[in-house]
Design an enzyme around this catalytic site. Structure first.
Site: not given
Length: 709
Positions: A262, A383
């Protein structure tokens, strides 16, 4: 998911709202009422065992056509093939965000606050007991960097000789510690592990390692920015893992490497001095090139998107981020990685990925990749789940677990429809996650809690949170994918057959309970024995309940709880015969992201369809528009006008002003199979202005025999 992403606390208001879509992206007056997922749903005992549930003794059931309830139909004898995939891959879909080396699995240690596990053998109970596979580790690579010395002859780079020594130590410890015998039992469950780097200290910005030095920030033609990061990651992969068959030391080497977890959230969105996204994406190229110098046996990808809100600012986020990544770095990536989360309580809004939104997100990514490279690159969803911002600072509650279980199942059903393009999916579920405790509040996302965390319970030992219900629900599913359909887009279905068993999976995207009929149209009919019905839903206190009921009658009429998931195991007296095929062909148009203008036709060419004697088809249009705009355009295919349904997957996204800021989702339009050609012309016309058609695809199903649904 980053801890810092969850700091913003929002006020969460439960609301009534329309569900299931409509002709516009605001709920029309005729929309059926529904409740938000934290409100009550009916318990499984009343859904399955009550007199309102019809159980027929006829194995091959067909409910009268006048029945207005949604209809789910299956054909046991028809194999569903997507690409070259026709079976349920638990290694790909039933996973956990953990590895076999995590100390969390073993109680009475620092990672367990010195407290024991209630389970005498936790890792075996979970991994073997529920047939689960390991998924991802982003901690080991970070810890080991902090242990390494700098190369005195090459400032800003790790010492290769020290990496050789420390890597050898790590390999020896793996095979010779107190838990080695146990953890090595599960090496068959981590053959496609993912590892990834975090921003700090991997992003070269002067942040020091524990040894007091920083990775090189040099950016020259001979040493592009990120070279030192990639050099270390390559050393780690080459020297800290097993060398393969015959090597007695070290954990099996991971298969997938995410360049950074991220990155844009920390480096751009939350930064006082945002980094240009192009620099982040070129960093991916540099790191990948360095890793490949010493590792030819791993797959490298990115950019591990935290919030893929492609439609934001009229698709500027797509154009300025993900499209740029594909253009700059896509050719050097073996896969793309992405994170997908429901936000049930974010800034007083309910923003759900599951349903039409995740379909539009993935279709846009796939279509542009097809346009750019002529094929779809594998996708790693490393995720997924739900972040419940309003409950972030709360102690453990079953209600929060319930919202996350709903997200797990709803999103997984979409992933299962792309088994040929998705390489790996991982629900975000660490084990104990004491590293995430803040101000005494345990981390929200956990498989385990201490017994004393629940009201009325005492003791420090570690027991399961309600998240274990995800694995209990899916514990038995395996086999060959077979034909199953639903007449209601809010009842998403999948099915598999294995020997004498058929697994029927139904997920309810409505917030309220739904009754449906179940119909078996198979041509061969082994004697029906019984059905076991697992049903995961919320009870009247909004806590998750997983109930199991056995019926000796064919369950031709059932009710599923709001946002619930039901897995029906049909047991037969003899093995199921699968001797027919249903070949799925999903083909994207040659153009995408077309601006919508009033009464101005938008044209799409979808070529290369191979119709068979029997089949069915659906046109999928990704649409991003302001709420209140029409979602029912006029559509013609090869000159024939087709009917555009009012309904689509999931909630209406407006949700009485408490949903998403605008609509972004896929509408699915049934297409008469007889009008399909090898090359197809689609024309789409809206009566109002604004927004975009983000993607267009034909999903055709070619059958080897005639069929009934």
């Amino acid at each position: 998911m980053k801890l810092t992403q969850l700091i913003s606390i929002a006020t969460y208001t439960l609301i009534l709202g329309g569900c299931g879509g409509g002709g516009t992206s605001t709920p029309p007056a005729s929309s059926k009422a529904s409740v938000s997922p934290t409100q009550s749903s009916t318990s499984v005992s009343s859904l399955v065992a009550s007199s309102s549930t019809s159980l027929s003794s006829t194995p091959n059931s067909s409910v009268a056509s006048t029945d207005s309830r949604p209809k789910i139909s299956f054909n046991r004898d028809i194999k569903h093939i997507v690409g070259d995939i026709h079976s349920f891959d638990r290694r790909k879909f039933i996973t956990i965000h953990s590895s076999n080396t995590e100390a969390d699995w073993f109680g009475s240690n620092a990672q367990s606050l010195g407290a024991p596990n209630a389970s005498p053998d936790l890792i075996t109970e979970v991994m073997d007991g529920y047939d689960v596979y390991f998924g991802r580790d982003t901690g080991g690579i970070t810890w080991q960097l902090g242990e390494l010395n700098q190369d005195p002859a090459r400032p800003g780079f790790v010492s290769e000789s020290h990496a050789q020594t420390k890597g050898g130590d790590a390999r020896w410890v793996y095979s010779n510690n107190a838990n080695s015998a146990k953890i090595r039992q599960f090496e068959n469950r981590l053959t496609d592990m993912i590892i990834g780097a975090q921003q700090h200290p991997f992003w070269p910005d002067g942040k020091l390692t524990r040894k007091g030095w920083a990775l090189s920030q040099t950016d020259t033609p001979s040493e592009p920015f990120g070279t030192a990061t990639g050099h270390y990651m390559g050393q780690y992969l080459a020297k800290y893992f097993s060398k393969g068959a015959g090597d007695l030391f070290g954990q099996p080497k991971p298969l997938y490497v995410e360049v950074m977890n991220e990155p844009l959230y920390d480096l751009v969105d939350a930064s006082a001095s945002p980094v240009p996204v192009e620099k982040v994406f070129q960093f991916h190229n540099t790191v990948a090139a360095e890793i490949r110098k010493t590792n030819s046996d791993v797959l490298i990808g990115g950019y591990t998107v935290a919030f893929p809100d492609y439609d934001k600012n009229d698709f500027q986020q797509w154009l300025n981020r993900d499209k740029v990544f594909i253009d700059l770095a896509g050719a050097n990536m073996d896969f793309y990685s992405i994170h997908l989360y429901d936000f049930p309580a974010h800034n007083n809004r309910e923003k759900y990925r599951r349903g039409s939104n995740v379909e539009a997100t993935l279709d846009l990514l796939e279509q542009y990749d097809t346009i750019k490279f002529g094929k779809i690159k594998p996708l790693v969803i490393s995720e997924y789940g739900a972040s419940i911002h309003s409950m972030f600072s709360d102690p453990w509650t079953p209600q929060r677990d319930g919202l996350r279980l709903i997200a797990f199942n709803g999103l997984l059903m979409s992933f299962l429809e792309r088994p040929n393009n998705i390489a790996k999916t991982i629900p975000f579920l660490p084990i104990k996650a004491e590293w995430g405790r803040v101000n005494g509040i345990p981390y929200n996302d956990r498989l385990m809690r201490q017994r004393k965390e629940a009201p009325g319970e005492t003791g420090d030992e570690w027991v399961f949170t309600d998240m274990i219900k995800f694995y209990q629900l899916w514990s038995d599913v395996k086999g060959t994918r077979i034909d199953i359909t639903s007449s209601d887009p809010d009842l998403v279905v999948n099915a598999y057959a294995d020997n004498k068993r058929v697994y029927l999976i139904i997920n309810n995207l409505e917030f309220n309970a739904q009754e449906f009929t179940l119909n078996d149209y198979s041509l061969n009919n082994p004697a029906f024995a019984n059905a076991t019905i697992k049903h995961l839903h919320l009870d009247s206190q909004n806590a998750p309940v997983l109930s199991e009921t056995v019926s000796d009658k064919f369950p031709d009429s059932l009710s599923i709880g709001g946002s619930g998931t039901m897995i029906i195991t049909m047991n037969y007296e003899s093995a199921v015969v699968i001797d027919q095929t249903k070949v799925e062909q999903k083909t994207y148009a040659t153009n995408y992201l077309q601006a919508i203008k009033t009464n101005s036709p938008l044209n799409f060419a979808i070529n290369g369809i191979t119709p068979a004697a029997f089949g069915e088809a659906t046109l999928r249009l990704g649409i991003g528009r302001d709420h209140g705009k029409s979602l029912q355009p006029k559509v013609t295919i090869n000159g024939t006008e087709v009917t555009v349904p009012k309904d689509y997957r999931g909630y209406d996204q407006y949700h009485q002003g408490k949903g998403r800021e605008n609509f972004f989702g896929v509408i699915e339009i049934p297409v008469p199979y007889s009008i399909l050609k090898a090359n197809n012309q689609i024309e789409v016309t809206f009566a109002d202005d604004g927004g975009h058609i983000s993607s267009a695809a034909l999903r055709a199903f070619h059958y080897s025999r005639n069929f009934t649904h």
